[in-house]
Design a protein around this motif. Structure first.
Motif, PDB file in Angstrom:
ATOM      1  N   THR A  92       0.833  -1.333   0.044  1.00  0.00           N
ATOM      2  CA  THR A  92      -0.103  -0.124   0.031  1.00  0.00           C
ATOM      3  C   THR A  92       0.986   1.200  -0.126  1.00  0.00           C
ATOM      4  OG1 THR A  92      -1.768  -1.118   1.307  1.00  0.00           O
ATOM      5  CG2 THR A  92      -1.720   1.225   1.175  1.00  0.00           C
ATOM      6  N   VAL A  93       1.807   1.242   0.876  1.00  0.00           N
ATOM      7  CA  VAL A  93       2.594   2.538   0.842  1.00  0.00           C
ATOM      8  C   VAL A  93       3.427   2.652  -0.452  1.00  0.00           C
ATOM      9  CG1 VAL A  93       4.909   3.281   1.944  1.00  0.00           C
ATOM     10  CG2 VAL A  93       3.097   2.490   3.298  1.00  0.00           C
ATOM     11  N   LEU A  94       4.157   1.486  -0.951  1.00  0.00           N
ATOM     12  CA  LEU A  94       4.814   1.700  -2.164  1.00  0.00           C
ATOM     13  C   LEU A  94       3.909   1.946  -3.382  1.00  0.00           C
ATOM     14  CD1 LEU A  94       7.742  -0.928  -1.563  1.00  0.00           C
ATOM     15  CD2 LEU A  94       7.953   1.558  -1.450  1.00  0.00           C
ATOM     16  N   GLY A  95       2.753   0.961  -3.550  1.00  0.00           N
ATOM     17  CA  GLY A  95       1.983   0.855  -4.559  1.00  0.00           C
ATOM     18  C   GLY A  95       0.926   1.811  -4.849  1.00  0.00           C
ATOM     19  N   VAL A  96       0.352   2.367  -3.542  1.00  0.00           N
ATOM     20  CA  VAL A  96      -0.767   3.162  -3.691  1.00  0.00           C
ATOM     21  C   VAL A  96      -0.362   4.520  -3.312  1.00  0.00           C
ATOM     22  CG1 VAL A  96      -3.146   3.579  -2.774  1.00  0.00           C
ATOM     23  CG2 VAL A  96      -2.526   1.301  -3.184  1.00  0.00           C
ATOM     24  N   TRP A  97       0.434   4.645  -2.015  1.00  0.00           N
ATOM     25  CA  TRP A  97       0.617   5.936  -1.527  1.00  0.00           C
ATOM     26  C   TRP A  97       1.814   6.849  -2.312  1.00  0.00           C
ATOM     27  CZ3 TRP A  97       1.196   5.473   4.490  1.00  0.00           C
ATOM     28  CH2 TRP A  97      -0.052   5.227   5.235  1.00  0.00           C
ATOM     29  N   LEU A  98       2.825   6.123  -2.806  1.00  0.00           N
ATOM     30  CA  LEU A  98       4.023   6.656  -3.521  1.00  0.00           C
ATOM     31  C   LEU A  98       3.798   6.384  -5.016  1.00  0.00           C
ATOM     32  CD1 LEU A  98       6.795   5.579  -1.126  1.00  0.00           C
ATOM     33  CD2 LEU A  98       5.494   7.630  -1.206  1.00  0.00           C
ATOM     34  N   PHE A  99       2.837   5.595  -5.793  1.00  0.00           N
ATOM     35  CA  PHE A  99       2.793   5.607  -6.988  1.00  0.00           C
ATOM     36  C   PHE A  99       1.676   5.880  -7.735  1.00  0.00           C
ATOM     37  CE2 PHE A  99       2.124   2.841 -10.648  1.00  0.00           C
ATOM     38  CZ  PHE A  99       2.934   3.319 -11.670  1.00  0.00           C
ATOM     39  N   MET A 100       0.558   5.065  -7.239  1.00  0.00           N
ATOM     40  CA  MET A 100      -0.846   5.315  -7.669  1.00  0.00           C
ATOM     41  C   MET A 100      -1.325   6.890  -7.305  1.00  0.00           C
ATOM     42  SD  MET A 100      -1.601   3.160  -9.826  1.00  0.00           S
ATOM     43  CE  MET A 100      -3.392   3.551 -10.128  1.00  0.00           C
ATOM     44  N   ALA A 101      -1.424   7.107  -6.051  1.00  0.00           N
ATOM     45  CA  ALA A 101      -2.153   8.364  -5.728  1.00  0.00           C
ATOM     46  C   ALA A 101      -1.381   9.706  -6.337  1.00  0.00           C
ATOM     47  CB  ALA A 101      -1.939   8.622  -4.200  1.00  0.00           C
ATOM     48  N   PRO A 102      -0.019   9.733  -6.378  1.00  0.00           N
ATOM     49  CA  PRO A 102       0.535  10.799  -7.375  1.00  0.00           C
ATOM     50  C   PRO A 102       0.439  10.788  -8.739  1.00  0.00           C
ATOM     51  CG  PRO A 102       2.302  10.029  -5.652  1.00  0.00           C
ATOM     52  CD  PRO A 102       1.053   8.848  -5.587  1.00  0.00           C
ATOM     53  N   LEU A 103       0.300   9.507  -9.356  1.00  0.00           N
ATOM     54  CA  LEU A 103       0.066   9.427 -10.670  1.00  0.00           C
ATOM     55  C   LEU A 103      -1.342   9.726 -11.092  1.00  0.00           C
ATOM     56  CD1 LEU A 103       1.320   7.880 -13.301  1.00  0.00           C
ATOM     57  CD2 LEU A 103      -0.176   5.918 -12.487  1.00  0.00           C
ATOM     58  N   LEU A 104      -2.153   9.719 -10.228  1.00  0.00           N
ATOM     59  CA  LEU A 104      -3.617  10.208 -10.222  1.00  0.00           C
ATOM     60  C   LEU A 104      -3.850  11.728  -9.977  1.00  0.00           C
ATOM     61  CD1 LEU A 104      -5.612   7.263  -8.767  1.00  0.00           C
ATOM     62  CD2 LEU A 104      -5.656   7.838 -11.404  1.00  0.00           C
ATOM     63  N   GLY A 105      -2.784  12.407  -9.567  1.00  0.00           N
ATOM     64  CA  GLY A 105      -2.855  13.812  -9.285  1.00  0.00           C
ATOM     65  C   GLY A 105      -3.025  14.077  -7.879  1.00  0.00           C
ATOM     66  N   MET A 106      -3.118  12.903  -6.879  1.00  0.00           N
ATOM     67  CA  MET A 106      -3.600  13.420  -5.605  1.00  0.00           C
ATOM     68  C   MET A 106      -2.480  13.349  -4.672  1.00  0.00           C
ATOM     69  SD  MET A 106      -6.757  10.650  -5.539  1.00  0.00           S
ATOM     70  CE  MET A 106      -5.836   9.505  -4.586  1.00  0.00           C
ATOM     71  N   GLY A 107      -1.183  13.610  -5.169  1.00  0.00           N
ATOM     72  CA  GLY A 107       0.047  13.539  -4.380  1.00  0.00           C
ATOM     73  C   GLY A 107       0.397  12.380  -3.458  1.00  0.00           C
ATOM     74  N   ILE A 108       1.299  12.687  -2.816  1.00  0.00           N
ATOM     75  CA  ILE A 108       1.860  11.445  -2.056  1.00  0.00           C
ATOM     76  C   ILE A 108       0.705  11.022  -0.772  1.00  0.00           C
ATOM     77  CG2 ILE A 108       3.682  10.588  -0.333  1.00  0.00           C
ATOM     78  CD1 ILE A 108       5.777  12.104  -1.910  1.00  0.00           C
ATOM     79  N   ALA A 109       0.516   9.802  -0.921  1.00  0.00           N
ATOM     80  CA  ALA A 109      -0.680   9.214   0.024  1.00  0.00           C
ATOM     81  C   ALA A 109      -1.975   9.856  -0.314  1.00  0.00           C
ATOM     82  CB  ALA A 109      -0.283   9.520   1.544  1.00  0.00           C
ATOM     83  N   GLY A 110      -1.944  10.422  -1.325  1.00  0.00           N
ATOM     84  CA  GLY A 110      -3.426  11.084  -1.549  1.00  0.00           C
ATOM     85  C   GLY A 110      -3.928  12.341  -0.847  1.00  0.00           C
TER      86      GLY A 110
END
Length: 155
Positions: A92-110
């Motif tokens: 979750t930390v590596l895949g969602v907080w540091l990758f997906m959330a920033p990729l979606l424009g929500m910043g680190i950890a959304g």
């Protein structure tokens, strides 16, 4: 040597993803905005495809995460529950907080998204709920090094 538990990993991935989705629906209903399959809808929208393909991608992702877990679980520490929670927290930390959330424009950890820091908490808890499927269905077998094995009858 034991065979890789692929059927159990498939079952764990689908079940864990279903747990993830049901918990997400419950949280969104409590927050006053019931949204079934919010992640598949997001995926479908980003891919420009119908919802079916978002659901397919979401559940395939859950299966892939379970297969990876089945491969790494013997190298983690603790009970089967601790191993599943450790793995999914790192994911979750590596895949969602540091990758997906920033990729979606929500910043680190959304934290820059519509829910702010609540996104980080909810996404982590949803993934912990997913981990229930991992702990329930993926067997953990750890081989002891030869020096730690029980003494043989010949000695």
């Amino acid at each position: 040597m034991k065979a890789f538990p692929i059927k159990r990993a498939l079952l764990a991935g689908v079940t864990g993803t279903l747990f993830f989705d049901v918990f997400g629906l419950m949280v969104s209903a409590i927050m006053g905005n019931p949204a079934w399959w919010d992640i598949p809808a997001l995926l479908a929208g980003k891919l420009g495809l119908p919802l079916f393909f978002g659901v397919l991608a979401h559940y395939l992702n859950g299966i892939v995460l379970a297969v990876i877990y089945a491969a790494v679980a013997p190298f983690l520490w603790g009970s089967k529950w601790m191993r599943a929670l450790t793995y999914i927290t790192v994911e979750t930390v590596l895949g969602v907080w540091l990758f997906m959330a920033p990729l979606l424009g929500m910043g680190i950890a959304g934290v820059n998204g519509p829910m702010g820091t609540l996104f980080a908490v909810i996404s982590l808890v949803r993934h912990w709920v997913y981990a229930i499927g991992l702990a329930l269905f993926i067997p953990i077998s750890v081989s002891l090094p030869a020096s730690d094995a029980a003494p043989s009858a010949a000695s």
